[in-house]
Scaffold this active site. Structure first.
Site, short mmCIF file in Angstrom:
data_model
loop_
_atom_site.label_atom_id
_atom_site.label_comp_id
_atom_site.label_asym_id
_atom_site.label_seq_id
_atom_site.Cartn_x
_atom_site.Cartn_y
_atom_site.Cartn_z
N GLU A 53 -4.94 -16.28 -2.42
CA GLU A 53 -6.30 -15.72 -2.42
C GLU A 53 -6.62 -15.27 -3.84
OE1 GLU A 53 -7.03 -11.98 -0.32
OE2 GLU A 53 -8.86 -12.90 0.44
N CYS A 97 -13.43 -11.57 1.69
CA CYS A 97 -12.19 -12.01 2.35
C CYS A 97 -12.41 -13.33 3.07
CB CYS A 97 -11.67 -10.93 3.29
SG CYS A 97 -12.94 -10.26 4.34
N GLU A 123 -7.24 -5.84 8.49
CA GLU A 123 -8.09 -6.99 8.16
C GLU A 123 -7.72 -7.37 6.74
OE1 GLU A 123 -10.54 -9.03 6.42
OE2 GLU A 123 -12.15 -7.57 6.79
N LYS A 150 -10.38 6.89 3.30
CA LYS A 150 -10.15 6.76 1.86
C LYS A 150 -10.88 5.53 1.35
CE LYS A 150 -7.06 4.82 -0.76
NZ LYS A 150 -7.99 4.40 -1.83
N GLU A 209 -0.39 -7.92 1.31
CA GLU A 209 0.79 -7.20 0.84
C GLU A 209 0.75 -5.71 1.25
OE1 GLU A 209 0.62 -7.06 -3.39
OE2 GLU A 209 2.29 -5.66 -3.50
N ILE A 210 -0.38 -5.06 1.01
CA ILE A 210 -0.49 -3.64 1.37
C ILE A 210 -0.57 -3.48 2.89
CG2 ILE A 210 -1.80 -1.50 1.04
CD1 ILE A 210 -0.44 -2.45 -1.52
P1 ADP Z 1 -7.04 -4.98 -3.85
O1 ADP Z 1 -5.84 -5.51 -4.55
O2 ADP Z 1 -8.05 -5.99 -3.56
O3 ADP Z 1 -7.61 -3.73 -4.47
P2 ADP Z 1 -5.57 -3.44 -1.96
O4 ADP Z 1 -4.96 -3.88 -0.69
O5 ADP Z 1 -4.64 -3.06 -3.07
O6 ADP Z 1 -6.55 -4.58 -2.40
O7 ADP Z 1 -6.53 -2.20 -1.72
C1 ADP Z 1 -7.33 -2.00 -0.59
C2 ADP Z 1 -7.31 -0.52 -0.24
O8 ADP Z 1 -5.96 -0.15 0.04
C3 ADP Z 1 -7.78 0.41 -1.35
O9 ADP Z 1 -8.46 1.51 -0.77
C4 ADP Z 1 -6.47 0.86 -1.97
O10 ADP Z 1 -6.55 2.11 -2.63
C5 ADP Z 1 -5.60 0.96 -0.74
N1 ADP Z 1 -4.15 0.89 -1.03
C6 ADP Z 1 -3.52 0.29 -2.06
N2 ADP Z 1 -2.19 0.49 -2.00
C7 ADP Z 1 -1.95 1.23 -0.89
C8 ADP Z 1 -0.77 1.77 -0.27
N3 ADP Z 1 0.43 1.57 -0.78
N4 ADP Z 1 -0.94 2.46 0.87
C9 ADP Z 1 -2.14 2.67 1.42
N5 ADP Z 1 -3.28 2.20 0.87
C10 ADP Z 1 -3.21 1.49 -0.26
#
Ligand code: ADP
Length: 491
Positions: free
Chosen positions: A393, A296, A262, A186, A242-243
């Site tokens: 960050e 990053c 990462e 994705k 967080e994610i």
């Molecule tokens: P940023 O805030 O820099 O966009 P994210 O961690 O939100 O960083 O996003 C990085 C990737 O993780 C993107 O492909 C995003 O769609 C995906 N992502 C965001 N939220 C979730 C989630 N709850 N579960 C899985 N993937 C996620």
């Protein structure tokens, strides 16, 4: 004056999902807009994947994993396919660079000379590993012959961010393919275009249907479906801490799929007075402002020894004044827009916090007055460790400059963070370089350089910057399972 671009913004048709070697609409029929951050305009509509599409992609990946031709392909044959993909990336470099620049906003000089060559190089490096992944013969007690097999971990879900879309894809695809895995990727919702084109090139290279599937969509829907899927064996994620935590939790609550993460960073870049100070200052500038600060590894905390603090600050401030901000397709442009309105707002929030917490905004501090999501290169001096801009960050063109007195203080303050992705030290004293690089709690430490990446060098985080390593031989361990086979002798 703007120079005539030799690469122009491409016209792009609406895009579909790539599942089982076919271009498909999403099951829901939904689409989303991908936006050109330099203008705020819609580039095209992209099919929006969700749980049902992830299900289809996982089934295709499972089938490809367990059936001919992929399951029977030798390592060297897999390597040849990966080499072919690297060749195709180079042959289509201008087109891929244009996709990165229109979708992400990065200057074309960077997409063309950094992102796309780096992507091809990663595939080429791992192509070489494909026929060198093997176990050991292990002496054991008794009349038994024991050996290990390094088997592909299986179907892997890969979730990548928007800051280096093609390069992050290569860090994920290349070791997975070398190890014999199959993939459901994705891309980030902000930047799906290069991944879709790379899927097409992979098909042209000869990868069998279902080995690579690309499902663009949003994090809480398509991303969460990957993290929770019971038939995905491993998830590799690059993005926010967080994610990353959510993904690990979901993996634990579902099928204990393997997880590599990462994540974020707040990397310290330490300049000692005995360094080549002018060079250190120039690199410190690029360590943060490269890719609009959206790295990053961004050297976002610049720690400078007292006696050279003013000199370093002057050099980096004058470099900020020379930044050429503008159209990513102009070859002279060195700074494009931030990736999105949301990112731009977040960065402006941090700039406001820096000002209100009493840091000295030496240069920048505003949005650029033009369409798109442009932010001035911003430097804060006199930053204290407990300020928000020193702790969190930012992922934008905002540098915190911090003053220190001696080696012990530099180490202590550099490590005073929940992150541990990268760090750098600048000094001419080899003993100091050794001492400090050993003491820094970070997955990568650069000595008298910054942002030097190589597909052969492992990359990943200490502490809350991640789990596992990408790149180099270490990446392969994260895409294989080790099986012990113990055979009775003489029965
Ligand atoms: P940023 O805030 O820099 O966009 P994210 O961690 O939100 O960083 O996003 C990085 C990737 O993780 C993107 O492909 C995003 O769609 C995906 N992502 C965001 N939220 C979730 C989630 N709850 N579960 C899985 N993937 C996620």
């Amino acid at each position: 004056m703007a120079s005539a671009p030799t690469i122009t913004p491409p016209k792009i048709e609406n895009k579909k999902l790539f599942i089982a070697g076919k271009w498909q609409d999403s099951v829901s029929g939904k689409t989303f807009e991908t936006i050109n951050p330099a203008t705020g305009d819609c580039i095209c509509q992209v099919a929006e994947g969700d749980l049902a599409d992830v299900d289809l992609a996982v089934s295709a990946a499972r089938k490809a994993l367990e059936s001919k031709p992929w399951a029977r392909l030798s390592g060297s044959a897999r390597g040849r396919l990966i080499y072919k993909l690297a060749d195709l990336i180079e042959a289509n470099a201008k087109e891929l660079a244009a996709l990165e620049s229109i979708d992400n906003g990065k200057p074309i000089r960077d997409s063309l000379h950094v992102d796309i060559p780096g992507t091809a190089a990663t595939f080429r490096y791992f192509a070489g590993w494909a026929d060198k992944i093997h176990g050991k013969v292990i002496p054991v007690n008794g009349p038994f012959f024991a050996h290990t097999r390094h088997e592909p971990i299986g179907v892997v879900g890969q979730i990548i961010p928007w800051n280096f879309p093609a390069m992050m894809l290569s860090w994920k695809w290349a070791p997975a393919l070398a190890a014999g895995c199959t993939i459901v990727l994705k891309p980030a919702e902000q930047t799906p275009l290069s991944a879709l084109r790379l899927a097409e090139l992979a098909q042209e290279a000869g990868f069998p249907d279902g080995v690579i599937n690309v499902v663009p969509g949003f994090g809480p829907t398509a991303g969460a479906a990957i993290a929770a899927h019971m038939d995905i064996d491993k998830v590799a994620f690059t993005g926010s801490t967080e994610i990353g935590k959510q993904i690990m939790k979901t993996a634990a609550e579902t099928n204990l799929k393997r997880v590599t993460l990462e994540l974020g960073g707040k990397s310290p870049n330490i300049v000692f007075a005995d360094a080549d100070v002018e060079t250190a200052a120039k690199f410190a500038y690029h360590a943060l402002f490269f890719n609009m600060g959206q790295c990053c590894t961004a050297g976002s905390r610049l720690l400078v020894e007292d006696s050279v603090y003013d000199q370093v600050l002057e050099t980096i401030s004058s470099l900020a004044g020379k930044q050429v901000i503008g159209d990513p397709f102009d070859e002279k442009t060195t700074q494009g827009p931030q990736v999105s309105q949301q990112q731009c707002d977040t960065i402006m929030g941090y700039i406001d916090a820096g000002k209100s917490e009493g840091a000295d905004c030496v240069t920048g501090g505003n949005r650029v007055d033009r369409a798109g999501y442009f932010v001035e290169p911003t430097i804060f001096a006199g930053v204290k460790d407990d300020m928000k801009i020193a702790k969190e960050e930012i992922f934008g063109p905002v540098l915190s400059v911090i003053r220190f007195k001696d080696v012990a203080e530099a180490i202590e303050r550099a490590n005073n963070t929940m992150y541990g992705l990268a760090a750098a030290v600048w000094t001419r004293d080899i003993n100091k370089a050794n001492k400090v690089s050993a003491a820094l709690k970070a997955g990568t430490v650069w000595v008298n350089c910054y942002n030097v990446f190589d597909a052969a060098a492992p990359f990943g985080g200490f502490k809350m910057s991640g789990v596992g390593r990408e790149m180099g031989e270490y990446a392969l361990a994260n895409y294989t399972e080790v099986k012990s086979v113990i055979t009775a002798l003489g029965r």
